[in-house]
Design a protein around this motif. Structure first.
Motif, PDB file in Angstrom:
ATOM      1  N   LYS A   8       0.834  -1.150  -0.159  1.00 41.35           N
ATOM      2  CA  LYS A   8      -0.190  -0.044   0.104  1.00 41.35           C
ATOM      3  C   LYS A   8       0.765   1.290   0.008  1.00 41.35           C
ATOM      4  CE  LYS A   8      -3.721  -2.199   2.500  1.00 41.35           C
ATOM      5  NZ  LYS A   8      -4.588  -1.807   3.463  1.00 41.35           N
ATOM      6  N   SER A   9       0.355   2.132  -0.305  1.00 39.75           N
ATOM      7  CA  SER A   9       1.122   3.537  -0.672  1.00 39.75           C
ATOM      8  C   SER A   9       1.270   3.850   0.586  1.00 39.75           C
ATOM      9  CB  SER A   9       0.332   4.489  -1.585  1.00 39.75           C
ATOM     10  OG  SER A   9       0.854   5.901  -1.345  1.00 39.75           O
ATOM     11  N   GLY A  16      -6.803   2.484   5.890  1.00 39.80           N
ATOM     12  CA  GLY A  16      -6.586   1.472   4.761  1.00 39.80           C
ATOM     13  C   GLY A  16      -7.654   1.272   3.926  1.00 39.80           C
ATOM     14  N   ASN A  17      -8.755   1.991   3.934  1.00 39.57           N
ATOM     15  CA  ASN A  17      -9.834   1.694   3.228  1.00 39.57           C
ATOM     16  C   ASN A  17      -9.919   2.635   2.069  1.00 39.57           C
ATOM     17  OD1 ASN A  17     -10.966   0.032   5.209  1.00 39.57           O
ATOM     18  ND2 ASN A  17     -12.128   1.571   6.236  1.00 39.57           N
ATOM     19  N   GLU A  21      -3.350  -0.940  -4.041  1.00 39.73           N
ATOM     20  CA  GLU A  21      -2.424  -1.730  -3.657  1.00 39.73           C
ATOM     21  C   GLU A  21      -1.703  -2.379  -5.059  1.00 39.73           C
ATOM     22  OE1 GLU A  21      -4.307  -3.840   0.355  1.00 39.73           O
ATOM     23  OE2 GLU A  21      -4.679  -4.309  -1.365  1.00 39.73           O
ATOM     24  N   VAL A  22      -0.465  -2.668  -4.952  1.00 41.88           N
ATOM     25  CA  VAL A  22       0.459  -3.183  -5.817  1.00 41.88           C
ATOM     26  C   VAL A  22       1.206  -4.419  -5.295  1.00 41.88           C
ATOM     27  CG1 VAL A  22       2.133  -2.592  -7.622  1.00 41.88           C
ATOM     28  CG2 VAL A  22       0.672  -0.618  -7.081  1.00 41.88           C
ATOM     29  N   ALA A  23       1.448  -5.334  -6.400  1.00 42.55           N
ATOM     30  CA  ALA A  23       2.171  -6.397  -6.153  1.00 42.55           C
ATOM     31  C   ALA A  23       2.901  -6.793  -7.395  1.00 42.55           C
ATOM     32  CB  ALA A  23       1.233  -7.629  -5.736  1.00 42.55           C
ATOM     33  N   VAL A  24       4.176  -7.371  -7.089  1.00 40.27           N
ATOM     34  CA  VAL A  24       4.970  -7.513  -8.169  1.00 40.27           C
ATOM     35  C   VAL A  24       4.641  -9.177  -8.633  1.00 40.27           C
ATOM     36  CG1 VAL A  24       7.366  -8.121  -9.274  1.00 40.27           C
ATOM     37  CG2 VAL A  24       6.910  -6.023  -7.690  1.00 40.27           C
ATOM     38  N   CYS A  25       4.490  -9.214 -10.025  1.00 39.62           N
ATOM     39  CA  CYS A  25       4.114 -10.757 -10.391  1.00 39.62           C
ATOM     40  C   CYS A  25       5.459 -11.426 -11.141  1.00 39.62           C
ATOM     41  CB  CYS A  25       2.943 -10.677 -11.535  1.00 39.62           C
ATOM     42  SG  CYS A  25       1.368  -9.913 -10.786  1.00 39.62           S
TER      43      CYS A  25
END
Length: 65
Positions: A8-9, A16-17, A21-25
């Motif tokens: 999360k930034s 947090g609502n 959100e970012v994830a590396v694949c």
């Protein structure tokens, strides 16, 4: 498929609502989701994600890093 680690930034709401959100694949992938609807995930490549971030910074008048 492996388990994604979501980030999360630091500018997100304290609750947090209201955040993205970012994830590396695997490989060159990036996954993006809204914390309110975590089951809805968009995937793209790193170059496209970088262009999105730079475009958002420019539109907000923030100097790209």
């Amino acid at each position: 498929m492996f388990e994604l680690s979501w980030f999360k930034s630091s500018h997100s709401e304290a609750s947090g609502n209201a955040c993205v959100e970012v994830a590396v694949c695997e490989g060159d992938g990036v996954a993006i989701r809204d914390s309110v609807f975590p089951g809805r995930v968009i995937t793209t490549n790193r170059a496209a994600f970088a262009a999105l971030v730079i475009g958002a910074q420019v539109s907000l008048g923030v100097a790209p890093r």
